[in-house]
Design a protein around this motif. Structure first.
Motif, PDB file in Angstrom:
ATOM      1  N   ARG A 234       0.818  -1.208   0.000  1.00  0.00           N
ATOM      2  CA  ARG A 234       0.000   0.000   0.000  1.00  0.00           C
ATOM      3  C   ARG A 234       0.848   1.253   0.000  1.00  0.00           C
ATOM      4  N   ASP A 235       0.514   2.188  -0.878  1.00  0.00           N
ATOM      5  CA  ASP A 235       1.176   3.489  -0.924  1.00  0.00           C
ATOM      6  C   ASP A 235       0.438   4.447   0.014  1.00  0.00           C
ATOM      7  N   ILE A 236       1.113   4.833   1.094  1.00  0.00           N
ATOM      8  CA  ILE A 236       0.520   5.794   2.033  1.00  0.00           C
ATOM      9  C   ILE A 236       0.708   7.215   1.512  1.00  0.00           C
ATOM     10  N   PHE A 237       1.928   7.519   1.069  1.00  0.00           N
ATOM     11  CA  PHE A 237       2.228   8.831   0.482  1.00  0.00           C
ATOM     12  C   PHE A 237       2.943   8.625  -0.849  1.00  0.00           C
ATOM     13  N   THR A 238       2.571   9.441  -1.822  1.00  0.00           N
ATOM     14  CA  THR A 238       3.230   9.433  -3.126  1.00  0.00           C
ATOM     15  C   THR A 238       3.394  10.871  -3.594  1.00  0.00           C
ATOM     16  N   GLY A 239       4.646  11.331  -3.689  1.00  0.00           N
ATOM     17  CA  GLY A 239       4.908  12.692  -4.155  1.00  0.00           C
ATOM     18  C   GLY A 239       4.304  13.766  -3.270  1.00  0.00           C
ATOM     19  N   PHE A 240       4.291  13.557  -1.962  1.00  0.00           N
ATOM     20  CA  PHE A 240       3.667  14.507  -1.037  1.00  0.00           C
ATOM     21  C   PHE A 240       4.652  15.625  -0.698  1.00  0.00           C
ATOM     22  N   ASN A 241       4.160  16.879  -0.738  1.00  0.00           N
ATOM     23  CA  ASN A 241       4.987  18.045  -0.423  1.00  0.00           C
ATOM     24  C   ASN A 241       4.277  18.917   0.613  1.00  0.00           C
ATOM     25  N   LEU A 242       5.064  19.483   1.520  1.00  0.00           N
ATOM     26  CA  LEU A 242       4.485  20.341   2.558  1.00  0.00           C
ATOM     27  C   LEU A 242       5.554  21.278   3.092  1.00  0.00           C
ATOM     28  N   GLU A 243       5.197  22.560   3.234  1.00  0.00           N
ATOM     29  CA  GLU A 243       6.073  23.529   3.895  1.00  0.00           C
ATOM     30  C   GLU A 243       5.297  24.208   5.005  1.00  0.00           C
ATOM     31  N   ILE A 244       5.934  24.299   6.173  1.00  0.00           N
ATOM     32  CA  ILE A 244       5.321  24.945   7.334  1.00  0.00           C
ATOM     33  C   ILE A 244       6.296  25.989   7.858  1.00  0.00           C
ATOM     34  N   ALA A 245       5.854  27.222   7.935  1.00  0.00           N
ATOM     35  CA  ALA A 245       6.706  28.317   8.387  1.00  0.00           C
ATOM     36  C   ALA A 245       6.701  28.414   9.909  1.00  0.00           C
ATOM     37  N   ARG A 246       7.689  29.119  10.426  1.00  0.00           N
ATOM     38  CA  ARG A 246       7.758  29.324  11.867  1.00  0.00           C
ATOM     39  C   ARG A 246       6.493  30.025  12.371  1.00  0.00           C
ATOM     40  N   GLY A 247       5.936  29.487  13.429  1.00  0.00           N
ATOM     41  CA  GLY A 247       4.759  30.085  14.048  1.00  0.00           C
ATOM     42  C   GLY A 247       3.438  29.645  13.454  1.00  0.00           C
ATOM     43  N   GLU A 248       3.473  28.878  12.361  1.00  0.00           N
ATOM     44  CA  GLU A 248       2.220  28.406  11.766  1.00  0.00           C
ATOM     45  C   GLU A 248       1.563  27.349  12.648  1.00  0.00           C
ATOM     46  N   LYS A 249       0.247  27.348  12.621  1.00  0.00           N
ATOM     47  CA  LYS A 249      -0.544  26.309  13.293  1.00  0.00           C
ATOM     48  C   LYS A 249      -1.322  25.584  12.201  1.00  0.00           C
ATOM     49  N   VAL A 250      -0.918  24.368  11.913  1.00  0.00           N
ATOM     50  CA  VAL A 250      -1.458  23.615  10.790  1.00  0.00           C
ATOM     51  C   VAL A 250      -2.252  22.414  11.307  1.00  0.00           C
ATOM     52  N   GLY A 251      -3.468  22.262  10.810  1.00  0.00           N
ATOM     53  CA  GLY A 251      -4.296  21.117  11.159  1.00  0.00           C
ATOM     54  C   GLY A 251      -4.256  20.073  10.057  1.00  0.00           C
ATOM     55  N   ILE A 252      -4.255  18.797  10.457  1.00  0.00           N
ATOM     56  CA  ILE A 252      -4.253  17.680   9.513  1.00  0.00           C
ATOM     57  C   ILE A 252      -5.537  16.889   9.717  1.00  0.00           C
ATOM     58  N   ILE A 253      -6.321  16.727   8.657  1.00  0.00           N
ATOM     59  CA  ILE A 253      -7.547  15.965   8.744  1.00  0.00           C
ATOM     60  C   ILE A 253      -7.560  14.900   7.644  1.00  0.00           C
TER      61      ILE A 253
END
Length: 357
Positions: free
Chosen positions: A14-33
């Motif tokens: 099973r492929d969980i991630f394929t070609g996944f990209n993410l950038e998070i800057a200092r101080g960011e509050k990011v939610g994952i759903i």
């Protein structure tokens, strides 16, 4: 602070991630759903270095600090059972260096009451330089604490269809029938009341949320109602009081379960039966967000009576038309939606008095 490039992760076939990209800057509050199996907690594990991806690059600038909502931390010098969930959380978040920390939160609001959720929202908002990545199915918490939401996967949950029996007809006078009466209920544990002086009348079609800081009391009261119906025991296992259901009531009771699969199996039981009264103990606790939304839609459309315990404020807001705070010293009860209940000044004073005793 966080840069993920061309991430790939294969587990078995099973492929969980394929070609996944993410950038998070200092101080960011990011939610994952996302739905079950979409890779939400796995992504946190990759950021924390607990899982090595199949391919791609993960750059973390700073110190990773992980907090899991079901455990929070292992405080070996303390008796964990004696600490509340919010106390464990506060201790786990103590002394963080905002400029150098990437905080990874996995379902942090699980086991927190409404006050605890508000504390965590306030904490994240005040710590503007702290970078936080949160996996959560709590929509209210995400809305109030995150500046960006990322959805993993694209699978939608199947609708939860709850089948109910015919409802009771209105009385000749046109009044809505009474389906449950509780009078003077008292239940103790270790000499201290879980709840006492609990009396209420429930009419057909009311959807009642048991809320408040009295975590054990809410679920124990719900279970007492179930025991009274299932065992034909008017005390429901309480030391004092009386519980009486109308003859036409058909109860479905869902106790608290601890996996999403178990929760779905409980609701599947309704497909082959009938009910016009649901007793639900924390039904969203182990469900992913798409399934919570499917359950919410089904319960909004349910024409019968519901009494439920849950900590998901958006879920309560969508379903309940009556709110009852189950304190150790009685109830604070209003026929109102959750927002109106929380904003009512009389309710605030009554709750303060009952918890202060």
């Amino acid at each position: 602070m966080v840069t993920i490039s061309n991430l790939e992760l294969k587990l078995g076939k099973r492929d969980i991630f394929t070609g996944f990209n993410l950038e998070i800057a200092r101080g960011e509050k990011v939610g994952i759903i996302g739905g079950e199996g979409a890779g939400k907690s796995t992504l946190l594990d990759i950021m924390a270095g607990r899982i090595v991806p199949t391919a791609g690059e993960v750059k973390i600038s700073g110190e990773v600090h992980s907090v899991n909502g079901s455990v929070y931390a292992d405080f070996s010098e303390l008796h964990m059972a004696e600490m509340s969930a919010i106390d464990k959380l506060k201790r786990a978040l103590r002394g963080l260096n905002d400029d150098d920390t990437i905080l990874l939160l996995d379902e942090p609001t699980k086991n927190l009451d409404a006050d605890g959720v508000e504390w965590l929202i306030d904490f994240l908002c005040k710590h503007e330089r702290l970078t936080a990545v949160t996996v959560s199915s709590d929509r209210y918490f995400l809305k109030e604490s995150c500046s960006r939401i990322i959805e993993l996967g694209n699978e939608s949950a199947e609708p939860i269809r709850i089948i109910c029996a015919e409802l009771m007809p209105n009385t000749p006078s046109g009044a809505v029938p009474i389906v449950l009466e509780a009078n003077g209920l008292l239940k103790n544990r270790d000499g201290e009341p879980l709840f006492k002086d609990v009396s209420f009348t429930i009419r057909q079609g009311q959807k009642v949320a048991f809320v408040g800081r009295n975590d054990r009391g809410k679920s124990k009261l719900l279970k007492a109602l179930a025991v009274a119906y299932l065992n034909q025991d008017e005390t429901g296992g309480c030391q004092r009081g009386r519980i009486e259901f109308a003859d036409e009531v058909k109860i479905f009771y869902m106790p608290r379960v601890y996996t999403g699969t178990a929760a779905k199996l409980e609701f599947d039981k309704l497909a082959g039966g009938a009910a016009n009264f649901l007793l639900l103990d924390n039904p969203t606790a182990c469900l992913d967000l798409p399934t919570i939304e499917a359950l919410e839609r089904s319960l909004v459309d349910f024409p019968g009576t519901i009494i439920f315990v849950d900590e998901d404020r958006e879920f309560i807001r969508a379903i309940a038309n009556r709110i009852m705070d189950i304190t150790p010293q009685g109830t604070v009860d209003r026929i109102a939606d959750y927002d109106a209940f929380l904003a009512n000044e009389t309710v605030k004073l009554q709750i303060k008095e009952k918890y202060r005793v």
